[in-house]
Design a protein around this motif. Structure first.
Motif, short mmCIF file in Angstrom:
data_model
loop_
_atom_site.label_atom_id
_atom_site.label_comp_id
_atom_site.label_asym_id
_atom_site.label_seq_id
_atom_site.Cartn_x
_atom_site.Cartn_y
_atom_site.Cartn_z
N THR A 269 67.14 -1.45 48.03
CA THR A 269 66.96 -2.78 47.43
C THR A 269 67.99 -3.78 47.93
N ARG A 270 69.10 -3.29 48.45
CA ARG A 270 70.15 -4.16 48.99
C ARG A 270 70.14 -4.22 50.51
N GLY A 271 69.16 -3.56 51.12
CA GLY A 271 69.05 -3.58 52.58
C GLY A 271 70.15 -2.79 53.28
N ILE A 272 70.64 -1.74 52.64
CA ILE A 272 71.73 -0.94 53.19
C ILE A 272 71.20 0.45 53.56
N LYS A 273 71.54 0.92 54.73
CA LYS A 273 71.18 2.27 55.15
C LYS A 273 72.21 3.26 54.59
N ALA A 274 71.77 4.50 54.36
CA ALA A 274 72.68 5.51 53.81
C ALA A 274 73.92 5.67 54.68
N ALA A 275 73.75 5.69 55.99
CA ALA A 275 74.90 5.87 56.89
C ALA A 275 75.88 4.70 56.77
N GLU A 276 75.38 3.50 56.54
CA GLU A 276 76.28 2.35 56.35
C GLU A 276 77.10 2.54 55.08
N TRP A 277 76.48 3.04 54.05
CA TRP A 277 77.17 3.32 52.78
C TRP A 277 78.26 4.35 52.99
N TRP A 278 77.93 5.41 53.76
CA TRP A 278 78.93 6.45 54.02
C TRP A 278 80.11 5.88 54.80
#
Length: 153
Positions: free
Chosen positions: A32-41
């Motif tokens: 919903t925020r346009g963030i990929k899981a890898a970016e979060w990591w």
């Protein structure tokens, strides 16, 4: 009561839990925020410690270095991270989180903590701590005890 091989398989159970928690968090908060899981990591790693090399980041997000480099390119364009040559070894690039990256990761970490609490609501605090300690031991036994505080290999 567990019956079959899969119900007894650490590999299967760990993969299933990781997949379910990851998908749930991704769909609730990241997508919903346009963030990929890898970016979060990456943001979570850099929030814990700046000046990480691309190879260290790659090893923690399960990507190879070229794919990690492309991910970091996108994140740098978004203003979430910055990169600079290492003053010690010019062949290495050091990655830092920006203020914008810190703002984004702080909210996401609060949401992740809430999600973890919900996913482990049947556990007592000590049981959850023991589970995490046991998983760290498995990682150690698999030769993956490196943390972000370990020197680069």
């Amino acid at each position: 009561m567990p019956k079959g091989f899969l119900d007894q398989s650490l590999h299967y159970l760990a993969a299933r839990v990781a997949h379910r928690i990851g998908r749930r968090y991704y769909h609730r908060h990241l997508k919903t925020r346009g963030i990929k899981a890898a970016e979060w990591w990456v943001l979570s790693l850099l929030e814990e410690r700046d000046d990480l090399t691309v190879s260290t980041i790659a090893s923690h997000i399960f990507y190879d270095q070229p794919t990690t480099g492309r991910l970091l390119d996108r994140m740098e364009k978004q203003g979430l991270i910055s990169r600079r040559p290492s003053p010690v070894d010019r062949r290495k690039t050091l990655v830092d989180i920006t203020r914008a990256g810190k703002r984004r990761v702080t909210k996401l970490q609060l949401l992740a903590t809430e999600d973890e609490r919900e996913a482990t609501r049947s556990f007592k605090k000590t049981e959850l701590e023991n589970l995490k300690a046991a998983l760290r031991l498995v990682l150690k036994d698999l030769g993956m005890e490196q943390t972000i505080d370990s020197p680069d290999s």
